[in-house]
Design a protein around this motif. Structure first.
Motif, PDB file in Angstrom:
ATOM      1  N   THR A 287       0.880  -1.093  -0.136  1.00 32.67           N
ATOM      2  CA  THR A 287      -0.011   0.183   0.004  1.00 32.67           C
ATOM      3  C   THR A 287       0.981   1.195   0.103  1.00 32.67           C
ATOM      4  N   PRO A 288       0.909   2.046  -1.171  1.00 30.11           N
ATOM      5  CA  PRO A 288       0.308   1.847  -2.451  1.00 30.11           C
ATOM      6  C   PRO A 288       1.243   0.487  -3.149  1.00 30.11           C
ATOM      7  N   SER A 289       0.563   0.130  -4.111  1.00 29.04           N
ATOM      8  CA  SER A 289       1.377  -1.084  -4.974  1.00 29.04           C
ATOM      9  C   SER A 289       2.342  -0.022  -5.815  1.00 29.04           C
ATOM     10  N   ILE A 290       3.532  -0.874  -6.083  1.00 23.60           N
ATOM     11  CA  ILE A 290       4.908  -0.266  -6.530  1.00 23.60           C
ATOM     12  C   ILE A 290       5.083  -0.456  -8.000  1.00 23.60           C
ATOM     13  N   THR A 291       5.292   0.755  -8.741  1.00 19.52           N
ATOM     14  CA  THR A 291       5.481   0.551 -10.041  1.00 19.52           C
ATOM     15  C   THR A 291       6.883   0.215 -10.390  1.00 19.52           C
ATOM     16  N   ALA A 292       7.033  -0.824 -11.225  1.00 12.93           N
ATOM     17  CA  ALA A 292       8.198  -1.524 -11.380  1.00 12.93           C
ATOM     18  C   ALA A 292       8.889  -1.774 -12.872  1.00 12.93           C
ATOM     19  N   VAL A 293      10.214  -1.778 -12.696  1.00 15.09           N
ATOM     20  CA  VAL A 293      10.854  -2.262 -14.153  1.00 15.09           C
ATOM     21  C   VAL A 293      10.927  -3.809 -14.058  1.00 15.09           C
ATOM     22  N   GLN A 294      10.218  -4.344 -14.964  1.00 12.50           N
ATOM     23  CA  GLN A 294      10.326  -5.761 -15.015  1.00 12.50           C
ATOM     24  C   GLN A 294      11.298  -6.317 -16.058  1.00 12.50           C
ATOM     25  N   GLN A 295      11.855  -7.552 -15.548  1.00 10.68           N
ATOM     26  CA  GLN A 295      12.983  -8.120 -16.427  1.00 10.68           C
ATOM     27  C   GLN A 295      12.320  -9.030 -17.022  1.00 10.68           C
ATOM     28  N   PRO A 296      12.470  -9.712 -18.338  1.00 12.89           N
ATOM     29  CA  PRO A 296      11.749 -10.801 -18.760  1.00 12.89           C
ATOM     30  C   PRO A 296      12.446 -11.951 -18.456  1.00 12.89           C
ATOM     31  N   ILE A 297      12.340 -12.415 -17.195  1.00 18.76           N
ATOM     32  CA  ILE A 297      13.124 -13.717 -16.748  1.00 18.76           C
ATOM     33  C   ILE A 297      13.017 -15.025 -17.632  1.00 18.76           C
ATOM     34  N   GLU A 298      11.839 -15.117 -17.929  1.00 18.71           N
ATOM     35  CA  GLU A 298      11.374 -16.383 -18.576  1.00 18.71           C
ATOM     36  C   GLU A 298      12.142 -16.337 -19.849  1.00 18.71           C
ATOM     37  N   GLU A 299      12.035 -15.231 -20.681  1.00 18.56           N
ATOM     38  CA  GLU A 299      12.845 -15.207 -21.804  1.00 18.56           C
ATOM     39  C   GLU A 299      14.306 -15.415 -21.708  1.00 18.56           C
ATOM     40  N   VAL A 300      14.890 -15.154 -20.683  1.00 16.11           N
ATOM     41  CA  VAL A 300      16.267 -15.083 -20.320  1.00 16.11           C
ATOM     42  C   VAL A 300      16.885 -16.425 -20.123  1.00 16.11           C
ATOM     43  N   THR A 301      15.845 -17.176 -19.239  1.00 13.90           N
ATOM     44  CA  THR A 301      16.393 -18.516 -18.917  1.00 13.90           C
ATOM     45  C   THR A 301      15.960 -19.339 -19.975  1.00 13.90           C
TER      46      THR A 301
END
Lengths: 334, 334
Positions: A287-301
DNA sequence: CTGAAAGCGCTTACAG
DNA sequence: CTGAAAGCGCTTACAG
């Protein structure tokens, strides 16, 4: 306590030769022209005693272990734990097993882990490298084993690099905050020479420069003791009260940064907007929810394992690949 | 691209026998009465070419791999990730490497993993078992390899059990809430036959009964899709508006439960007090911070490795051990 | 259509 | 004080 089986005693039991049993087990009956009758007889017996061949012996003979050695920063870190799971899922599809270890970004630890993996004759190395293991990695590459580097890279090492566009990730995050009307955007990062950290820093600097904003940077030392982040954050924010937005560049800095903001009674996003680098399962629950930069983990692995699979089968693959990040908008930047 | 070394070519190079080289490498010079001069000569050469013996060959010969096979529910789950790290730290001290895999609580997956570990000749098995692998586990025990079960146990399996007192953990949590003046304490748990879940449920029931309170239970199906928790939670709370406290029995139920409470606009702890089972690094960062039942993960992982070490050296050890949990008080139960 | 033999890289009795 | 030989459980030319 069934007697330990081997193709040797199966052969004895069935009155055939060891090589015939081996051929059947490896599905080479046709190729080796074993008669269907014999083949079926052997197959039935194998099923009956539930025989599985000894991988260790196969490995010694074939030079292939079907084991991949993985070096993470820390398996308990949520980011690396998810990486581990991604690698596991994809590796299963190709029949590889994974040996995981944590380097804690210590080059001595990492070097010794590489040595050990080599002893175990792993088929390939997957590593999030600390600085200082360039030589070991190059030696391994010289021995012909695939070495895949991820999360950060070592420019002097000619491994396969599977990376994320960290520069662009932060660059876009700054622009986004700027468009949202934030005037004094700070970066709280790690004082580190690792490429992923340098790229994030550069993304910040360039974006700030291009929009002619003022730059506010807090570089934290790489410490095990995360409690120290709080006082440094507080000092920083008291020194620069104009700051109205912060980008945190790692998972644990984000967590502890939020803790500091909460402690100071800062209201998010009213007083300060927040973006975390690396998304985290919990960010939507805050609270509040947090904006984030997401890494494409599945694509990487997936890509890491695909490269290994290709290399091990002498198929050509790209030497380096960068995946884009994605900004996940939530309430902390409203 | 150095030529691959072996004791064979070292012996040839130095004009000594293979067995002499082997003795020196294994520090058995004294015991095998190799002359100090020869010993030193060999040692110097080994150091010079940076030779390390092939573990695979040693393993085949000795029947020891120094590898432990670990089956977790999911390596990406924070609880199991921390378990993994704990095992790793302790295993390092004894020179063991770890093979990690996730079963997703699926018995077929787990059975096949056990089979694979067996093929790799692991020295011991560490497993958080799903139901349905009793037979495999007992077979493995029959083969004489240490099998250590943790987190939950299978009563029909005579493995070593390293467990936590789940019953007492929840029992005490209910009492604590009750002392804090909460009158209608609910339990939100998993509909599972696994012992850790049954024990938590029983701890709730017994505590409720002993204080003559009313019981409110929501049993969620074990699903991959955690999004479904929210509507079920909402329905539950609307049906029983008297509820003024909730104990969530797993990490991810806690996370999603908090999400649901937030969505419903419930105020914590004013409307509802909350306790999570399994502490989590993030619980202290939430607004409000979340009270939790903490499991002694380090004690558990240390004990697991210690038991293996003992068994592998024919030392007697306890068959079963329970560690107490600890209630970490935070704002959500103020 | 099937088998005997060499060898992967080690260790461990055993002989001298 | 040191070495030759067997064997761990496999696979793979090679011979027949």
């Amino acid at each position: 306590m069934t007697h330990k089986h081997s193709i040797k005693n199966i052969a004895a039991q069935l009155n055939v030769s060891i090589s015939t049993v081996s051929a059947v087990i490896n599905g080479k009956s046709k190729e080796r022209r074993i008669s269907p009758i014999l083949t079926e007889k052997i197959e039935r017996y194998i099923k009956e005693i539930n025989f599985i061949p000894n991988k260790i012996a196969q490995n010694l003979r074939n030079g292939r272990s079907n084991i991949l050695g993985v070096i993470l920063e820390n398996i308990a870190d949520p980011f690396f734990a998810v990486i581990a799971r991604g690698l596991e899922i994809k590796a299963n599809k190709y029949g590889y097993k994974l040996l995981f270890s944590s380097s804690e970004n210590n080059s001595e630890v990492a070097n010794s882990l590489l040595q050990t993996y080599r002893q175990y004759n792993v088929d390939a190395y997957i590593v999030a490298p600390p600085l200082g293991i360039e030589e070991s990695l190059n030696n391994l590459i010289g021995e012909g084993k695939p070495v895949i580097v991820f999360d950060r890279n070592l420019p002097e090492v000619k491994a396969h690099n599977v990376l994320v566009d960290n520069y662009e990730g932060v660059f876009n995050a700054v622009n986004y905050l700027s468009k949202k009307g934030r005037q004094n955007i700070a970066l709280v990062t790690l004082d580190s020479k690792q490429t992923q950290m340098e790229d994030r820093l550069k993304g910040y600097k360039d974006s700030i420069k291009s929009t002619k904003q003022k730059s506010y940077m807090l570089k934290l030392p790489y410490e095990k003791n995360t409690e120290l982040i709080k006082p440094k954050m507080i000092h920083f924010l008291e020194k620069y009260p104009d700051i109205d937005a912060i980008i945190f560049t790692t998972n644990y800095i984000t967590s502890n940064g939020l803790y500091a903001l909460k402690y100071m009674g800062k209201s998010i996003p009213n007083d300060i907007a927040v973006i975390g680098y690396d998304d985290n399962h919990n960010f939507k629950l805050y609270t509040p929810s947090i904006t984030a930069v997401q890494q494409p983990i599945e694509e990487v692995t997936d890509k890491i394992i695909e490269i290994i699979q290709a290399k091990l089968n002498n198929v050509e693959v790209e030497q380096e690949i960068y995946f884009p990040t994605k900004l996940i908008e939530r309430d902390s930047t409203k």
